[in-house]
Write a protein that holds these residues in place. Structure first.
Motif, PDB file in Angstrom:
ATOM      1  N   GLN A   1      62.761  73.387  25.534  1.00  0.00           N
ATOM      2  CA  GLN A   1      61.539  74.036  26.011  1.00  0.00           C
ATOM      3  C   GLN A   1      61.886  74.975  27.156  1.00  0.00           C
ATOM      4  O   GLN A   1      62.225  74.534  28.259  1.00  0.00           O
ATOM      5  CB  GLN A   1      60.514  73.002  26.476  1.00  0.00           C
ATOM      6  CG  GLN A   1      59.177  73.615  26.888  1.00  0.00           C
ATOM      7  CD  GLN A   1      58.173  72.569  27.339  1.00  0.00           C
ATOM      8  OE1 GLN A   1      58.526  71.550  27.917  1.00  0.00           O
ATOM      9  NE2 GLN A   1      56.908  72.807  27.064  1.00  0.00           N
TER      10      GLN A   1
ATOM     11  N   PHE B   1      62.326  72.574  18.079  1.00  0.00           N
ATOM     12  CA  PHE B   1      63.305  71.682  17.466  1.00  0.00           C
ATOM     13  C   PHE B   1      64.700  72.302  17.508  1.00  0.00           C
ATOM     14  O   PHE B   1      64.885  73.481  17.169  1.00  0.00           O
ATOM     15  CB  PHE B   1      62.892  71.411  16.027  1.00  0.00           C
ATOM     16  CG  PHE B   1      63.899  70.671  15.204  1.00  0.00           C
ATOM     17  CD1 PHE B   1      64.733  71.353  14.331  1.00  0.00           C
ATOM     18  CD2 PHE B   1      64.006  69.290  15.282  1.00  0.00           C
ATOM     19  CE1 PHE B   1      65.657  70.675  13.552  1.00  0.00           C
ATOM     20  CE2 PHE B   1      64.921  68.601  14.503  1.00  0.00           C
ATOM     21  CZ  PHE B   1      65.753  69.304  13.632  1.00  0.00           C
TER      22      PHE B   1
ATOM     23  N   GLN C   1      56.952  78.063  27.595  1.00  0.00           N
ATOM     24  CA  GLN C   1      56.890  78.173  26.131  1.00  0.00           C
ATOM     25  C   GLN C   1      56.793  76.789  25.505  1.00  0.00           C
ATOM     26  O   GLN C   1      56.795  75.777  26.184  1.00  0.00           O
ATOM     27  CB  GLN C   1      58.121  78.919  25.618  1.00  0.00           C
ATOM     28  CG  GLN C   1      58.235  80.338  26.158  1.00  0.00           C
ATOM     29  CD  GLN C   1      59.436  81.068  25.582  1.00  0.00           C
ATOM     30  OE1 GLN C   1      59.959  80.705  24.526  1.00  0.00           O
ATOM     31  NE2 GLN C   1      59.874  82.108  26.266  1.00  0.00           N
ATOM     32  N   GLN C   2      56.671  76.788  24.184  1.00  0.00           N
ATOM     33  CA  GLN C   2      56.523  75.496  23.507  1.00  0.00           C
ATOM     34  C   GLN C   2      57.866  74.838  23.288  1.00  0.00           C
ATOM     35  O   GLN C   2      58.910  75.476  23.319  1.00  0.00           O
ATOM     36  CB  GLN C   2      55.798  75.657  22.172  1.00  0.00           C
ATOM     37  CG  GLN C   2      56.592  76.383  21.100  1.00  0.00           C
ATOM     38  CD  GLN C   2      56.389  77.865  21.124  1.00  0.00           C
ATOM     39  OE1 GLN C   2      56.350  78.492  22.170  1.00  0.00           O
ATOM     40  NE2 GLN C   2      56.254  78.437  19.955  1.00  0.00           N
ATOM     41  N   MET C   3      57.831  73.548  23.051  1.00  0.00           N
ATOM     42  CA  MET C   3      59.031  72.816  22.664  1.00  0.00           C
ATOM     43  C   MET C   3      59.448  73.266  21.276  1.00  0.00           C
ATOM     44  O   MET C   3      58.618  73.427  20.380  1.00  0.00           O
ATOM     45  CB  MET C   3      58.738  71.316  22.628  1.00  0.00           C
ATOM     46  CG  MET C   3      58.868  70.632  23.952  1.00  0.00           C
ATOM     47  SD  MET C   3      58.731  68.867  23.799  1.00  0.00           S
ATOM     48  CE  MET C   3      56.974  68.704  23.531  1.00  0.00           C
TER      49      MET C   3
ATOM     50  N   GLY D   1      52.708  73.744  19.350  1.00  0.00           N
ATOM     51  CA  GLY D   1      51.983  74.847  19.961  1.00  0.00           C
ATOM     52  C   GLY D   1      52.461  75.053  21.381  1.00  0.00           C
ATOM     53  O   GLY D   1      53.305  74.311  21.885  1.00  0.00           O
ATOM     54  N   GLU D   2      51.896  76.070  22.019  1.00  0.00           N
ATOM     55  CA  GLU D   2      52.364  76.464  23.341  1.00  0.00           C
ATOM     56  C   GLU D   2      51.852  75.558  24.460  1.00  0.00           C
ATOM     57  O   GLU D   2      52.336  75.632  25.588  1.00  0.00           O
ATOM     58  CB  GLU D   2      51.941  77.906  23.654  1.00  0.00           C
ATOM     59  CG  GLU D   2      52.446  78.931  22.643  1.00  0.00           C
ATOM     60  CD  GLU D   2      51.412  79.236  21.568  1.00  0.00           C
ATOM     61  OE1 GLU D   2      51.358  80.399  21.125  1.00  0.00           O
ATOM     62  OE2 GLU D   2      50.654  78.313  21.177  1.00  0.00           O
TER      63      GLU D   2
ATOM     64  N   TYR E   1      65.055  68.627  21.443  1.00  0.00           N
ATOM     65  CA  TYR E   1      64.143  69.751  21.495  1.00  0.00           C
ATOM     66  C   TYR E   1      64.432  70.532  22.760  1.00  0.00           C
ATOM     67  O   TYR E   1      64.866  69.984  23.770  1.00  0.00           O
ATOM     68  CB  TYR E   1      62.683  69.270  21.529  1.00  0.00           C
ATOM     69  CG  TYR E   1      62.129  68.837  20.201  1.00  0.00           C
ATOM     70  CD1 TYR E   1      62.449  67.602  19.661  1.00  0.00           C
ATOM     71  CD2 TYR E   1      61.279  69.666  19.475  1.00  0.00           C
ATOM     72  CE1 TYR E   1      61.938  67.209  18.431  1.00  0.00           C
ATOM     73  CE2 TYR E   1      60.761  69.280  18.251  1.00  0.00           C
ATOM     74  CZ  TYR E   1      61.093  68.054  17.745  1.00  0.00           C
ATOM     75  OH  TYR E   1      60.587  67.663  16.532  1.00  0.00           O
TER      76      TYR E   1
END
Lengths: 115, 115
Positions: free
Chosen positions: B37, B45, B41-43, A106-107, B35
């Protein structure tokens, strides 16, 4: 494609209150739902996780509530302490027979606990 | 607990140059991940790596990206050439168990700035 949504983006609570963080997901094949926390300058670290066989998982002051039908899960931080101030990420993965370690995050929620 | 070390913590380079991000995974771990990021924002893959091979990569893992772990040393992510959109924090992770993300440990990230 956004597969895990997290809210709120930021949350401020008083010391002693319960902080509630929410996540929802889309992919029905997800079967492992962890929460990570991250302090500034540090690594994301696993806090607590749940699998769909349960609808609740507790570890001390941290509880995950899981609703498989609605594809939602939440993290409750009871008796919040200033030391809980951090960014919290929910995540999901296909942990059984899937590519473990491939987490969809998630964010993030920036939690601030004030005393 | 186990530590994943990432070197350097910050890197600033000019667009078009090559950059190598280094990760020192937990000593007995066999599965490695990157990962990405982007700020705010979100991490997400990027890739995972086992036994000298990329096992799975996401659409974010562009042709300019490569990973390797020569002779059990650092697990590296190389970007050649870099582009402005590569600016992000890159997190390395490692795990001992393919079957469960519970053994996944993250590094504290390398912040890459492409000018």
């Amino acid at each position: 494609q956004q597969q895990v949504r997290q809210s709120p983006q930021s949350l401020t609570v008083w010391e002693g209150e319960t902080a509630i963080l929410n996540c929802s997901y889309e992919d029905s094949t997800f079967d492992y739902f962890p929460w990570y926390h991250q302090f500034p300058g540090e690594s994301p670290a696993l806090l607590i996780a749940i699998r769909p066989v349960s609808n609740k998982k507790e570890d001390g002051r941290f509880t995950i509530f899981f609703n498989k039908r609605e594809k939602k899960f939440s993290l409750h931080i009871a008796d919040s302490q200033p030391g809980d101030s951090a960014t919290y990420f929910c995540a999901a993965s296909e942990d059984t027979g899937g590519l473990s370690g491939k987490l969809t995050f998630g964010e993030g929620t920036q939690v601030t606990v004030i005393s | 607990g186990p530590k994943v070390l990432q070197i350097p913590s910050h890197q600033i380079i000019d667009m078009g140059q090559m950059v190598t991000l280094n990760c020192d995974p937990v000593s007995n771990h066999l599965y490695f991940y990157w990962y990405k990021q982007i700020l705010g924002q979100q991490m997400e893959f990027l890739v995972n790596f086992y036994n000298g091979k990329v096992m799975e990569k996401s659409k974010l893992f562009k042709d300019q990206f490569s990973v390797e772990r020569p002779d059990g040393s650092y697990f590296t992510l190389k970007i050649q050439p870099t582009a402005l959109e590569d600016s992000a924090v890159y997190f390395c992770a490692s795990s001992s168990d393919w079957t469960s993300a519970e053994t996944l440990y993250f590094g504290s990230g390398t912040r890459l700035t492409v000018l």
